[in-house]
Design a protein around this motif. Structure first.
Motif, mmCIF file in Angstrom:
data_model
loop_
_atom_site.group_PDB
_atom_site.id
_atom_site.type_symbol
_atom_site.label_atom_id
_atom_site.label_comp_id
_atom_site.label_asym_id
_atom_site.label_seq_id
_atom_site.Cartn_x
_atom_site.Cartn_y
_atom_site.Cartn_z
ATOM 1 N N ALA A 194 0.691 -1.357 0.055
ATOM 2 C CA ALA A 194 0.093 -0.007 0.040
ATOM 3 C C ALA A 194 0.766 1.101 -0.198
ATOM 4 C CB ALA A 194 -0.753 -0.023 1.142
ATOM 5 N N ASP A 195 2.006 1.385 0.764
ATOM 6 C CA ASP A 195 2.792 2.252 0.859
ATOM 7 C C ASP A 195 3.564 2.558 -0.309
ATOM 8 O OD1 ASP A 195 4.132 4.540 2.605
ATOM 9 O OD2 ASP A 195 5.980 3.299 1.774
ATOM 10 N N ALA A 196 4.202 1.542 -1.224
ATOM 11 C CA ALA A 196 4.718 1.562 -2.234
ATOM 12 C C ALA A 196 3.787 2.116 -3.389
ATOM 13 C CB ALA A 196 5.153 0.123 -2.625
ATOM 14 N N LEU A 197 2.539 1.487 -3.503
ATOM 15 C CA LEU A 197 1.423 1.941 -4.455
ATOM 16 C C LEU A 197 1.327 3.574 -4.304
ATOM 17 C CD1 LEU A 197 -0.704 -1.025 -4.703
ATOM 18 C CD2 LEU A 197 1.292 -0.585 -6.264
ATOM 19 N N THR A 198 1.183 4.035 -3.144
ATOM 20 C CA THR A 198 0.777 5.319 -2.828
ATOM 21 C C THR A 198 1.943 6.280 -3.387
ATOM 22 O OG1 THR A 198 -0.561 4.695 -0.980
ATOM 23 C CG2 THR A 198 0.387 7.047 -1.120
ATOM 24 N N ARG A 199 3.015 5.831 -3.216
ATOM 25 C CA ARG A 199 4.169 6.729 -3.599
ATOM 26 C C ARG A 199 4.555 6.563 -4.975
ATOM 27 N NH1 ARG A 199 8.688 3.982 -2.330
ATOM 28 N NH2 ARG A 199 7.856 2.258 -0.804
ATOM 29 N N GLN A 200 4.006 5.581 -5.762
ATOM 30 C CA GLN A 200 3.920 5.596 -7.047
ATOM 31 C C GLN A 200 2.855 6.544 -7.641
ATOM 32 O OE1 GLN A 200 3.535 1.518 -8.407
ATOM 33 N NE2 GLN A 200 5.064 0.954 -6.959
ATOM 34 N N GLY A 201 1.728 6.809 -6.698
ATOM 35 C CA GLY A 201 0.933 7.856 -7.438
ATOM 36 C C GLY A 201 -0.391 7.161 -7.312
ATOM 37 N N ILE A 202 -0.620 5.905 -6.975
ATOM 38 C CA ILE A 202 -1.934 5.284 -7.117
ATOM 39 C C ILE A 202 -2.846 5.710 -5.711
ATOM 40 C CG2 ILE A 202 -3.255 3.030 -6.979
ATOM 41 C CD1 ILE A 202 -0.663 2.060 -8.523
ATOM 42 N N ARG A 203 -4.125 5.951 -5.804
ATOM 43 C CA ARG A 203 -4.895 6.624 -4.792
ATOM 44 C C ARG A 203 -5.584 5.166 -4.371
ATOM 45 N NH1 ARG A 203 -4.796 10.460 -8.691
ATOM 46 N NH2 ARG A 203 -4.307 12.695 -7.652
ATOM 47 N N LEU A 204 -5.410 4.938 -3.107
ATOM 48 C CA LEU A 204 -6.019 3.824 -2.339
ATOM 49 C C LEU A 204 -7.297 4.155 -1.293
ATOM 50 C CD1 LEU A 204 -2.788 1.607 -1.738
ATOM 51 C CD2 LEU A 204 -4.257 1.560 -3.505
ATOM 52 N N ARG A 205 -8.258 3.548 -1.722
ATOM 53 C CA ARG A 205 -9.390 3.901 -0.536
ATOM 54 C C ARG A 205 -9.896 2.425 0.040
ATOM 55 N NH1 ARG A 205 -13.337 8.497 -2.566
ATOM 56 N NH2 ARG A 205 -11.795 10.202 -3.323
ATOM 57 N N THR A 206 -9.409 2.271 1.128
ATOM 58 C CA THR A 206 -9.792 0.891 2.034
ATOM 59 C C THR A 206 -10.962 1.287 2.879
ATOM 60 O OG1 THR A 206 -8.135 1.502 3.471
ATOM 61 C CG2 THR A 206 -7.500 0.029 1.734
ATOM 62 N N GLY A 207 -11.663 0.202 3.354
ATOM 63 C CA GLY A 207 -12.684 0.205 3.968
ATOM 64 C C GLY A 207 -13.815 1.040 3.719
ATOM 65 N N CYS A 208 -13.953 0.829 2.294
ATOM 66 C CA CYS A 208 -14.714 2.053 1.384
ATOM 67 C C CYS A 208 -15.477 1.210 0.386
ATOM 68 C CB CYS A 208 -13.803 3.108 0.861
ATOM 69 S SG CYS A 208 -14.589 4.283 0.273
ATOM 70 N N ARG A 209 -16.568 1.746 0.018
ATOM 71 C CA ARG A 209 -17.352 1.123 -1.119
ATOM 72 C C ARG A 209 -18.100 2.076 -2.009
ATOM 73 N NH1 ARG A 209 -21.637 -2.814 1.063
ATOM 74 N NH2 ARG A 209 -20.306 -3.215 2.805
ATOM 75 N N VAL A 210 -18.303 1.813 -3.160
ATOM 76 C CA VAL A 210 -18.979 2.836 -4.022
ATOM 77 C C VAL A 210 -20.419 2.842 -3.556
ATOM 78 C CG1 VAL A 210 -19.996 3.116 -6.444
ATOM 79 C CG2 VAL A 210 -17.804 2.388 -6.230
ATOM 80 N N ARG A 211 -20.981 4.114 -3.288
ATOM 81 C CA ARG A 211 -22.526 4.310 -2.978
ATOM 82 C C ARG A 211 -23.179 4.616 -3.747
ATOM 83 N NH1 ARG A 211 -24.453 9.309 -0.996
ATOM 84 N NH2 ARG A 211 -22.370 9.932 -0.498
ATOM 85 N N SER A 212 -22.722 5.367 -4.902
ATOM 86 C CA SER A 212 -23.529 5.899 -5.973
ATOM 87 C C SER A 212 -22.584 6.223 -7.353
ATOM 88 C CB SER A 212 -24.754 6.770 -5.682
ATOM 89 O OG SER A 212 -24.009 7.898 -5.585
ATOM 90 N N LYS A 213 -23.066 5.930 -8.551
ATOM 91 C CA LYS A 213 -22.453 6.762 -9.571
ATOM 92 C C LYS A 213 -23.503 7.055 -10.568
ATOM 93 C CE LYS A 213 -22.440 2.248 -12.145
ATOM 94 N NZ LYS A 213 -23.508 2.707 -13.287
ATOM 95 N N ALA A 214 -22.811 8.199 -11.347
ATOM 96 C CA ALA A 214 -23.893 8.724 -12.428
ATOM 97 C C ALA A 214 -23.080 8.942 -13.654
ATOM 98 C CB ALA A 214 -24.719 10.035 -11.728
ATOM 99 N N ARG A 215 -23.556 9.161 -14.726
ATOM 100 C CA ARG A 215 -22.834 9.274 -15.789
ATOM 101 C C ARG A 215 -23.245 10.815 -16.433
ATOM 102 N NH1 ARG A 215 -18.145 7.694 -18.254
ATOM 103 N NH2 ARG A 215 -18.074 7.845 -20.500
ATOM 104 N N THR A 216 -22.328 11.644 -16.552
ATOM 105 C CA THR A 216 -22.379 12.951 -16.858
ATOM 106 C C THR A 216 -21.343 13.224 -17.677
ATOM 107 O OG1 THR A 216 -20.685 13.675 -15.030
ATOM 108 C CG2 THR A 216 -22.925 13.639 -14.434
ATOM 109 N N ASP A 217 -21.891 13.633 -18.978
ATOM 110 C CA ASP A 217 -20.968 13.902 -20.274
ATOM 111 C C ASP A 217 -20.113 12.765 -20.498
ATOM 112 O OD1 ASP A 217 -22.095 16.520 -20.426
ATOM 113 O OD2 ASP A 217 -20.693 17.324 -19.177
ATOM 114 N N ASP A 218 -19.028 12.878 -20.505
ATOM 115 C CA ASP A 218 -17.836 11.778 -20.799
ATOM 116 C C ASP A 218 -17.344 11.119 -19.383
ATOM 117 O OD1 ASP A 218 -18.443 11.919 -23.550
ATOM 118 O OD2 ASP A 218 -16.952 13.389 -23.583
ATOM 119 N N LEU A 219 -18.025 11.306 -18.071
ATOM 120 C CA LEU A 219 -17.371 10.858 -17.076
ATOM 121 C C LEU A 219 -18.303 10.023 -16.237
ATOM 122 C CD1 LEU A 219 -15.313 14.271 -16.118
ATOM 123 C CD2 LEU A 219 -14.459 12.059 -17.252
#
Length: 463
Positions: free
Chosen positions: A221-246
């Motif tokens: 986790a520390d190595a990936l964070t230093r590489q620039g990867i964002r980690l969110r643990t203890g977390c889940r997707v609550r909602s998503k919505a498509r807006t334009d191209d995102l």
């Protein structure tokens, strides 16, 4: 409808199925293998092999970027995504042709089509040329697994991916959200981040690689964070919505900050392929999308066996192959040995790599054992220093009373090629005495394996 008689019919041509077919043929049995897609299964065509080809390209990019550290002047002039993907597909194709050759070499009768159990040892195969009935006293189910789908995150082939789409993207996304921080999710995170994609990984568990030793998970986790990867643990997707191209994605958890991404990659595990197999015509039981099977793949239906991913975790190609061999040898009446799930090694080919076998430190302690822990960092290993591969460590867990090697855990460059030493040690029921008495070649990274054992008994020489 034609009828053909066999000793063994194997359903599924992945690493469990085709290996079982080969072993059965070696033992003199008449064997049929049914595959509705490509020989080699998910592993060879859409999993283990092509992902490693992609990750090799990422390794080369990473090495060139650090060429100056080795006194070499080189720059990454650009990344040809089509060529990267093309090489990956070429590698998979080469190995698929190899499996086809192995079937012919061993006299295995291959049937292309969908198999369905009809009961009483009958397998009905529906293919492009019609329906064929295969009759056998032994039927091995090796139908594998597929990506788990999450509610509201069904793959669309464009902006919501599984590993199928991630292996052959038509474009590189600018921002990628990966749902799931197991081996698949973390490997793709490493690949896409190296190619310049902004990567976020979300994981319901409290840490990434949750089945690995806690120290290993924290280090990665520390190595990936230093590489620039964002980690969110203890977390889940609550909602998503498509807006334009995102995709606008909101979360539940300690970091509830919403993000916008181009693509969502769902890597939340797999489910067994148990549908449309005719299991209702048998006594075979299914529990949570996996066939219930005991030692040697035995199911509740006499003469029907289940191996590999369809029979449940760990969902690993080498576990499936081992089960296939053990199952067939049991059928043949040999003195076969059932799979010991605690001796199945696991590898994650991220940067850094992870490899392990046996119990973690916390598992060993929770079982009530008194343990001795040994660790040795690659930063103190001569070969690793020479190679510029000093990140990571080796960790071993011993029973302090018997000296039994309970588990081994590694993180660092090419540790996936090293773990087999500890796998063999566990299979031979080696204790710390034999491991310490073994001579390890110098200079090699494997010296860290020896030093970790020494460290568990306060005898480390180089730290």
């Amino acid at each position: 409808m034609s009828n053909e008689q066999f000793d063994v019919v194997v359903i599924g041509g992945g690493p469990g199925g085709y290996v079982a077919a080969i072993r059965a043929a070696q033992l003199g049995m008449k064997v049929a293998l049914v595959e509705k897609s490509e020989l080699g299964g998910i592993c060879l065509n859409w999993g283990c092999i092509p992902t490693k080809a992609l990750l090799r390209s990422a390794d080369i990019v990473r090495l060139i970027r650090h060429a100056a550290d080795f006194g070499v002047r080189a720059d990454v002039q650009g990344i040809d995504l089509d060529s990267v993907i093309g090489r990956s597909r070429k590698v998979a194709g080469q190995l698929q042709r190899g499996v086809t050759h192995l079937m012919k070499k061993n006299g295995v009768s291959v049937h292309k089509g969908h198999a369905r159990l009809k009961g009483q040892g009958v397998v009905e195969v529906t293919g492009k040329d019609g329906v064929t009935s295969l009759i056998a006293s032994n039927i091995i189910l090796a139908t594998g697994a597929r990506p788990r789908q999450l509610p509201g995150l069904q793959p669309d082939g464009d902006t919501v991916w599984t590993y199928f789409e991630a292996l052959r993207p038509s474009r590189l996304p600018t921002r990628l959200l990966i749902v799931g921080a197991g081996a698949i999710g973390i490997e793709f995170a490493s690949f896409y981040e190296t190619l310049g994609v902004e990567v976020t990984v979300v994981e319901m568990a409290e840490r990434i690689l949750p089945v690995e030793d806690e120290e290993v998970s924290a280090y990665v986790a520390d190595a990936l964070t230093r590489q620039g990867i964002r980690l969110r643990t203890g977390c889940r997707v609550r909602s998503k919505a498509r807006t334009d191209d995102l995709w606008h994605v909101e979360f539940d958890g300690p970091d509830a900050t919403a993000i916008d991404v181009d693509v969502i990659l769902v890597a939340a595990g797999v489910v067994g392929n148990v549908e449309e197999l005719g299991l209702e015509n048998t006594k075979v039981r299914v529990d949570r999308n996996h066939i219930v099977a005991g030692d040697f793949g035995v199911t509740d239906e006499p003469g029907v066996f289940a191996i590999g991913d369809v029979a449940g975790a760990p969902c690993l190609a080498h576990k499936a192959s081992h089960e296939g061999v053990a199952c067939v040898e049991k059928i043949a009446g040999l003195d076969a040995h059932a799979l010991d799930v605690n001796s199945v090694p696991a590898c994650t080919y991220s940067h850094p790599q992870v490899a392990s076998v046996g119990q973690t430190e916390s598992q060993a302690k929770s079982s009530g054992r008194a343990v001795r822990i040994g660790k040795f960092p690659f930063s103190a290993n001569g070969k690793a220093i020479a190679m510029g591969s000093t990140d990571g460590f080796v960790k071993v867990v011993f029973d302090s009373e018997s000296g039994e090697l309970l588990g081994a855990h590694m993180v660092g460059d090419e540790v996936t090629e090293m773990i087999q030493g500890y796998v063999v040690a566990r299979q031979l029921e080696t204790t710390e005495a034999e491991l310490m008495a073994s001579i390890v070649p110098h200079p090699t990274q494997s010296e860290a394996m020896h030093e970790a054992v020494l460290a568990a008994y306060d005898r480390a020489l180089h730290i």
